[in-house]
Design an enzyme around this catalytic site. Structure first.
Site, PDB file in Angstrom:
ATOM      1  N   THR A 123     -32.142 -42.213 -59.630  1.00 46.25           N
ATOM      2  CA  THR A 123     -31.160 -41.401 -60.303  1.00 46.25           C
ATOM      3  C   THR A 123     -31.869 -40.414 -61.119  1.00 46.25           C
ATOM      4  O   THR A 123     -32.795 -40.752 -61.927  1.00 46.25           O
ATOM      5  CB  THR A 123     -30.382 -42.375 -61.366  1.00 46.25           C
ATOM      6  OG1 THR A 123     -29.737 -43.353 -60.504  1.00 46.25           O
ATOM      7  CG2 THR A 123     -29.480 -41.494 -62.159  1.00 46.25           C
ATOM      8  N   ALA A 159     -43.056 -31.333 -68.015  1.00 50.43           N
ATOM      9  CA  ALA A 159     -42.461 -30.594 -69.310  1.00 50.43           C
ATOM     10  C   ALA A 159     -42.979 -30.786 -70.386  1.00 50.43           C
ATOM     11  O   ALA A 159     -42.910 -29.661 -71.376  1.00 50.43           O
ATOM     12  CB  ALA A 159     -40.894 -31.205 -69.100  1.00 50.43           C
ATOM     13  N   CYS A 193     -62.077 -38.841 -75.408  1.00 48.45           N
ATOM     14  CA  CYS A 193     -60.901 -38.328 -74.842  1.00 48.45           C
ATOM     15  C   CYS A 193     -60.896 -39.197 -73.332  1.00 48.45           C
ATOM     16  O   CYS A 193     -60.015 -39.451 -72.496  1.00 48.45           O
ATOM     17  CB  CYS A 193     -60.642 -36.905 -74.438  1.00 48.45           C
ATOM     18  SG  CYS A 193     -61.950 -36.318 -73.450  1.00 48.45           S
ATOM     19  N   ALA A 234     -46.298 -35.034 -64.315  1.00 45.69           N
ATOM     20  CA  ALA A 234     -47.282 -34.566 -63.447  1.00 45.69           C
ATOM     21  C   ALA A 234     -48.428 -35.603 -62.689  1.00 45.69           C
ATOM     22  O   ALA A 234     -48.794 -35.562 -61.739  1.00 45.69           O
ATOM     23  CB  ALA A 234     -48.161 -33.527 -64.178  1.00 45.69           C
ATOM     24  N   THR A 235     -48.593 -36.822 -63.399  1.00 45.13           N
ATOM     25  CA  THR A 235     -49.297 -37.785 -62.706  1.00 45.13           C
ATOM     26  C   THR A 235     -48.397 -38.414 -61.634  1.00 45.13           C
ATOM     27  O   THR A 235     -49.334 -38.355 -60.526  1.00 45.13           O
ATOM     28  CB  THR A 235     -49.323 -39.035 -64.042  1.00 45.13           C
ATOM     29  OG1 THR A 235     -50.020 -38.584 -64.747  1.00 45.13           O
ATOM     30  CG2 THR A 235     -50.150 -40.089 -63.219  1.00 45.13           C
ATOM     31  N   ASN A 259     -57.904 -28.767 -68.264  1.00 47.50           N
ATOM     32  CA  ASN A 259     -57.338 -29.257 -69.484  1.00 47.50           C
ATOM     33  C   ASN A 259     -58.128 -29.494 -70.646  1.00 47.50           C
ATOM     34  O   ASN A 259     -57.841 -29.536 -71.908  1.00 47.50           O
ATOM     35  CB  ASN A 259     -56.303 -30.811 -69.462  1.00 47.50           C
ATOM     36  CG  ASN A 259     -57.284 -31.536 -68.477  1.00 47.50           C
ATOM     37  OD1 ASN A 259     -57.765 -31.517 -67.311  1.00 47.50           O
ATOM     38  ND2 ASN A 259     -57.557 -32.669 -69.150  1.00 47.50           N
TER      39      ASN A 259
END
Ligand SMILES: *Cc1c(COP(=O)(O)O)cnc(C)c1O
Length: 405
Positions: A243, A203, A329, A74-75, A154
């Site tokens: 790829t 994912a 964090c 996602a970054t 998040n």
């Protein structure tokens, strides 16, 4: 005895679902082909596997498979959406609207664009973490080419009204990107119903492997064009050369299909566990505060601040729990999280916030243990706290002369 802590950090990453791993293994070994090899069965098999996964990913968000661009996560998806639109539409305008509580993967490309001379409007959030739609409307100008607002946060789990944001953007002819990493697979997401033009997903936040994600890029009404970040073999409609990571893609697809099948029951179960955790904590502890939205929140998110304890000391005392804190964090700095700051959470409370992130493999026993340890430790620290003692004696804390911060 070196028992592993209880994992309650599902917003940071999730374990691979064993059912996902099972689908991935043959793609590392027997079916190892390059999906771009057009001349033999190895390539065809790989391409077939990628096509299947592309359909699984698209189905989860109500998209068509042609609209899915695989990325490294996602970054990269956030960067591709923001920088790709900025470059492609720079003749139309150089104004972008985003929000201060976004993930760094959105904030930093926007800051980069500012340094290149683009104009960025940074919307604020209210105390529950929501953006203000009137402010959004007022910020859109003839120069605006993109609005990038996350779906679910998040840190605190607050869910923005993306369907309304989508409607506003459509009315004004502005592209709408959303970072939906935390919402996809956890709550329903539909790019058509929500008027989303670009959407980032990952994912490893939904029980798939790390290092694979996707950007949804709308193909009709309007057809979104993007300048690539990576040039090369022209894979992914030229938007992302390289790829394809076939095992990752196959795992991602399977993770999406499982999420789609199990989302409703999983969300209900997690919401029950989260509510239980909050109930247990608030039954035993006073002066604790919920960070986030009371109703519009992710099912597995519970972000709580504990007054009259020291954040670092609390984290040290609950090492049997793998959780995140509002100060740690933000990497090595001791700054409180930019999200809590944006929500105007009191500085002392921002420093003592803990994010409990519950997920697929969290059990009721995990939650009971999390509550027990946290309660025990907060009570222990408060027993040693002169401030807490003063508070209990009814001394007005605002009248106390503070030194330091
Ligand atoms: C985890 C996360 C990201 C980054 O995703 P990666 O796939 O790890 O690069 C971006 N946005 C949000 C909201 C996240 O939670």
């Amino acid at each position: 005895m070196n028992k592993k802590p209880i994992y309650l950090d599902y917003h940071a990453t999730t374990p691979l679902d064993p059912r996902v791993l099972e689908k991935m293994i043959p793609v590392f070994t027997e079916n190892f082909g390059n999906a771009g090899s057009r001349n033999h069965a190895f390539g065809w098999e790989a391409e077939k596997a990628v096509d299947h996964a592309r359909n699984q990913v698209a189905a989860l968000i109500g998209a068509s498979e042609k609209e899915i661009i695989f990325t490294s996560g996602a970054t990269e998806s956030d960067n591709l959406a923001i920088l790709g639109v900025a470059e492609m539409y720079k003749e139309k305008g150089r104004h972008i609207i985003t929000c201060v509580s976004e993930h760094k993967a959105v904030l930093d490309p926007c800051k980069h664009l500012e340094s290149l001379g683009y104009n960025v409007t940074w919307l604020g959030v209210d105390k529950q973490g929501l953006i203000n739609l009137e402010e959004l409307k007022a910020a859109i100008t003839d120069q605006t080419i993109l609005v990038s607002i996350m779906h679910a946060n998040n840190e605190v789990g607050t869910i923005n009204p993306v369907a309304e944001i989508g409607r506003i953007c459509k009315e004004r002819g502005v592209l709408f990107h959303t970072d939906a990493v935390q919402s996809v697979g956890r709550i329903p997401v539909d790019v058509e119903k929500m008027g989303i033009d670009l959407l980032s997903m990952s994912a490893h936040k939904i029980y798939g492997p790390k290092g694979i994600g996707a950007l949804y890029v709308r193909r009709r009404n309007p057809r979104v064009r993007l300048s690539p970040l990576v040039y090369g073999g022209g894979q992914e409609r030229g938007m992302r050369s390289g790829t394809l990571n076939v095992p990752g893609i196959v795992g991602f697809g399977e993770a999406c299909e499982l999420a789609q099948k199990e989302m409703a029951s999983e969300a209900e179960r997690l919401k029950g566990l989260r509510d239980k955790l909050w109930k247990l904590l608030s039954a035993e502890l006073d002066e604790i505060y919920l960070n986030g939205h009371p109703t519009e929140g992710l099912p597995g998110n519970l972000n709580v601040s504990f007054a009259y304890v020291e954040g670092e000391a609390l984290m040290m005392g609950i090492k049997n729990l793998a959780v995140s804190s509002g100060s740690a964090c933000t990497s090595a700095s001791l700054e409180p999280s930019h999200v809590l700051r944006a929500m105007d959470v009191r500085e002392d409370l921002a420093h003592t916030s803990i994010r409990f992130g519950l997920g697929r493999f969290t059990t009721e026993e995990d939650v009971l243990e999390a509550a027990r340890s946290t309660i025990r430790e907060v009570k222990r620290l408060r027993d040693m706290s002169p401030l807490y003692e003063m508070f209990k004696e009814g001394i007005d804390m605002n009248s106390v002369q503070w030194t330091g911060h």
